[in-house]
Design a protein around this motif. Structure first.
Motif, mmCIF file in Angstrom:
data_model
loop_
_atom_site.group_PDB
_atom_site.id
_atom_site.type_symbol
_atom_site.label_atom_id
_atom_site.label_comp_id
_atom_site.label_asym_id
_atom_site.label_seq_id
_atom_site.Cartn_x
_atom_site.Cartn_y
_atom_site.Cartn_z
ATOM 1 N N ASN A 139 0.801 -1.216 0.000
ATOM 2 C CA ASN A 139 0.000 0.000 0.000
ATOM 3 C C ASN A 139 0.838 1.271 0.000
ATOM 4 O OD1 ASN A 139 -2.542 -1.240 -0.078
ATOM 5 N ND2 ASN A 139 -2.483 -1.642 2.129
ATOM 6 N N PRO B 253 -2.704 0.459 -4.524
ATOM 7 C CA PRO B 253 -3.754 1.144 -3.750
ATOM 8 C C PRO B 253 -4.290 2.358 -4.515
ATOM 9 C CG PRO B 253 -1.602 1.744 -2.917
ATOM 10 C CD PRO B 253 -1.349 0.692 -3.951
ATOM 11 N N THR C 263 -6.537 5.997 -4.553
ATOM 12 C CA THR C 263 -7.029 7.160 -3.804
ATOM 13 C C THR C 263 -7.712 8.099 -4.781
ATOM 14 O OG1 THR C 263 -5.258 6.998 -2.175
ATOM 15 C CG2 THR C 263 -6.417 9.106 -2.328
ATOM 16 N N THR D 206 -10.845 5.633 -0.842
ATOM 17 C CA THR D 206 -9.606 4.862 -0.986
ATOM 18 C C THR D 206 -9.925 3.386 -1.043
ATOM 19 O OG1 THR D 206 -9.251 4.699 1.398
ATOM 20 C CG2 THR D 206 -8.224 6.566 0.258
ATOM 21 N N LYS E 256 -7.452 -0.159 -0.645
ATOM 22 C CA LYS E 256 -6.118 -0.679 -0.345
ATOM 23 C C LYS E 256 -6.159 -2.202 -0.325
ATOM 24 C CE LYS E 256 -4.455 3.247 2.370
ATOM 25 N NZ LYS E 256 -3.808 3.660 3.636
#
Length: 695
Positions: free
Chosen positions: A468, A558, A560, A690, A692
């Protein structure tokens, strides 16, 4: 250099008068007579000069039809002028007359004949003395005797002849017509021992009907020369090699003296052939000859050669032996090459001396080390050997800490003194340096490699933190580590290359030659698409190439949310981007009971554990308060599975929800939904989002 008296010529012989008759007065001026054509004789005799080298040529005389005849009276008045003898008698007043005959002109390149007869015409008398026509110019031939030709090299077959009125270029060794009576200057140009030389000789008033043979002879004692010192070669021809004291060059410029070469004839050398020589102490030596074969040796500078020295190499039982040569790589890290009869490092070669070494006054050894297929060369220092010093050191000044692969030749030659006699031995052995064994280690990775512990990547002890912490679109450590030391990578003697490519894309290729850090090179490749990518790494050193490849997955995790959220898509009733008083968010409208949007399509390989979290704001209160915001997995068929939801109330309240889920190859989106059951409801704004990796 004084070249006077080089050209030797003999004296000339005079040309005799053909005939003459005394003029007779003409007492009866009114009387006439008849001038008939005289009897004509063409004399083609040429007188040789004394001590001629080449006999004078046979001269072809002209025919009577080509000769010009001029008849003049006693006062010089021309009574007849024509070419060829006249056929009818010419009526002339009695008196004294002359008949002049000529053919050609007194110059270069062609024969010139003249003759004169004189007589008196009586009344009714038509007799005239016979007319004789003879060669009236001279011939010349210029030659070089063998001793002169050895020292004087003419760069052209031409020689220049000059008089005050004309100039001609003529061939050496051939006869040429020249004017008689006029001083002649002969000019020759050439070289002696490579130096330009011009020689001249004057021939004063050459006589007609004379053949001058100029033979150039060497008369100066200061000619360049090559001589041998008083040294016999008999004891210097052993085991296919000849050792001799260099020849001595005299009366030459330094530049020409430095161009001295040696030639050998005999055996496989059918004619005189230039051979290379090597220096050993005060000697020179020629190798590659055959035993029991008769040879001759001579030294040359330009066209000047020395006396020929005969010699015959014979088998010689050496008073000591020279070790053989072997080669091998120790290991790929330092890649040293060992060369010896037993063991030899890159700095030493053994020379085995016999038990009689104590009887030797001295042993001096030299040698060389070279390869036929690359530039790695070296030499052995000239050292004096004894019973305690039995090796010759290899000079590594050329900067070759590692000898590249190839076939090598190691030669040691030694001259020793034993019981007052000098002996020589030489040995050449070959060895093959094998190709290096190269290794290339790849340690490239993506966030997915960290998560799934693929491509030799170990999962972090604290779970998925390492994955991550990676950029979702970057391939890290795209390159490799090799087992060639930094010193070799930075050494310009060796050819090496590292090529890194992604998906065989020439536009994404990286080359490395001398750049390195701890024997490795890594390149981070960013901006890759969410897909499977193939990394290929090729490393080349010393003609050997090793290739490695790895497959890497860029999943997009990951993830975002960043604005503008161009990768998001509307499923129903929503807007992707909206700015409200400077805030950016994804907006779910209140125009209907349901509004939803979905994330981009992630690239998922197999099953991947994920954790999802999002923050949203309730913008206003609706007429009814039953209101839900939820997040779901969303597959390619439109099926959903809820991950988390929130029914919180309150205008402009901020809510955060999240949960864990499983992505697979058919489920690779997250769906965000706002729902109420009737009437008008509040809007929702997604501000943070987000995804992850999770355990």
């Amino acid at each position: 250099m004084n070249y006077n008296n080089i050209l030797k010529v003999a004296s000339t012989l005079s040309l005799a008068v053909l005939f003459s008759c005394a003029e007779i007065e003409d007492p009866q001026s009114e009387a006439v007579g008849y001038l008939a054509a005289p009897a004509l004789e063409v004399d083609i005799t040429v007188q040789d000069i004394a001590q001629t080298k080449t006999s004078a040529p046979i001269v072809d005389g002209p025919s009577e039809s080509d000769i010009r005849f001029v008849v003049k009276d006693k006062d010089g008045n021309v009574k007849y002028d024509g070419v060829g003898l006249w056929t009818e008698a010419i009526v002339l007043p009695v008196g004294a007359y002359t008949v002049d005959a000529s053919y050609g002109s007194n110059g270069f390149g062609a024969a010139y004949f003249t003759g004169t007869a004189a007589g008196t015409i009586e009344p009714l008398d038509n007799e005239i003395p016979a007319l004789k026509v003879s060669l009236a110019n001279s011939l010349i031939c210029i030659e070089l005797d063998s001793d002169f030709a050895q020292h004087f090299f003419v760069g052209s077959s031409k020689v220049l002849l000059n008089t005050d009125s004309a100039t001609a270029e003529v061939e050496y060794g051939q006869w040429h017509y020249i004017p008689s009576g006029a001083d002649l200057e002969v000019t020759m140009a050439g070289t002696t021992a490579g130096e330009l030389v011009s020689l001249t000789h004057k021939l004063s008033s050459p006589s007609p009907k004379v053949a001058y043979n100029l033979v150039c002879k060497k008369s100066s004692t200061s000619w360049p020369s090559i001589t041998w010192p008083s040294t016999s070669l008999a004891d210097g021809a052993f085991e296919g090699a000849l050792y001799f004291t260099p020849a001595v060059v005299s009366n030459m410029s330094d530049a020409n003296a430095a161009s001295l070469t040696y030639q050998v004839k005999g055996g496989s050398y059918a004619d005189w052939t230039d051979v290379s020589t090597s220096d050993i102490n005060s000697y020179k030596f020629i190798s590659g000859l055959s035993n029991d074969v008769k040879y001759s040796l001579r030294a040359c500078v330009g066209n000047i050669v020395s006396e020929e020295l005969p010699f015959t190499p014979v088998t010689f039982q050496s008073c000591f032996s020279v070790g053989s040569v072997t080669a091998a790589h120790n290991n790929a890290d330092d890649m040293n090459v060992e060369l010896s009869s037993t063991t030899m490092t890159a700095n030493e070669m053994k020379v085995n001396l016999p038990a009689t070494v104590d009887e030797m006054a001295s042993v001096t050894a030299t040698g060389s080390f070279s390869s036929s297929n690359n530039a790695a060369t070296g030499s052995f220092e000239s050292v004096e050997l004894s019973s305690t010093a039995k090796n010759v050191s290899f000079t590594n000044a050329a900067g070759w800490p590692y000898l590249p692969q190839g076939d090598y030749s190691a030669t040691v030659t030694a001259i020793c003194s034993l019981n007052g006699s000098t002996y020589t031995a030489s040995s050449t052995q070959t060895a093959t340096v094998p190709a290096p064994v190269l290794d290339l280690t790849l340690s490239s990775y993506t966030s997915y490699d960290k998560y799934a512990a693929t491509n030799n990547i170990t999962k972090d002890l604290n779970g998925t933190t390492g994955a991550n912490n990676c950029d979702p679109s970057t391939l890290y450590n795209a390159g490799g580590k090799w087992n060639v030391s930094s010193s070799l990578m930075s050494n310009g003697n060796y050819a090496k290359e590292l090529i890194v490519k992604i998906d065989n894309d020439e536009s994404r290729k990286f080359k490395v030659t001398n750049e390195y850090e701890d024997n490795k090179y890594y390149e981070s490749i960013s901006g890759l698409t969410w897909a499977s990518h193939n990394l290929t790494v090729s490393f080349t050193f010393d003609g050997v190439t090793v290739n490695k490849s790895q497959t890497h997955h860029i999943t997009g995790l990951p993830y975002t949310l960043t604005h503008p959220a161009q990768d998001w898509a509307i499923v129903e009733n929503g807007a992707i981007t909206y700015t409200y008083f400077g805030d950016s968010y994804i907006f779910l409208t209140s125009d209907s009971s349901t509004g939803s949007v979905k994330t981009p399509d992630f690239y998922i390989l197999g099953e991947t554990n994920i954790s999802v979290s999002t923050t949203f704001k309730r913008i206003r209160d609706g007429i009814l308060t039953n209101w839900t915001f939820s997040i779901h997995t969303y597959d390619s068929s439109g099926n959903t599975s809820e991950i988390a939801s929130d029914t919180g109330n309150g205008k402009n309240t901020i809510h955060t929800i999240g949960g864990n889920a499983i992505f697979n190859t058919s489920c690779y989106n997250i769906l965000c939904r706002r729902y109420y059951w009737a009437g008008s409801g509040p809007d929702a704004q997604i501000t943070d989002f987000t995804i992850k990796y999770s355990e």
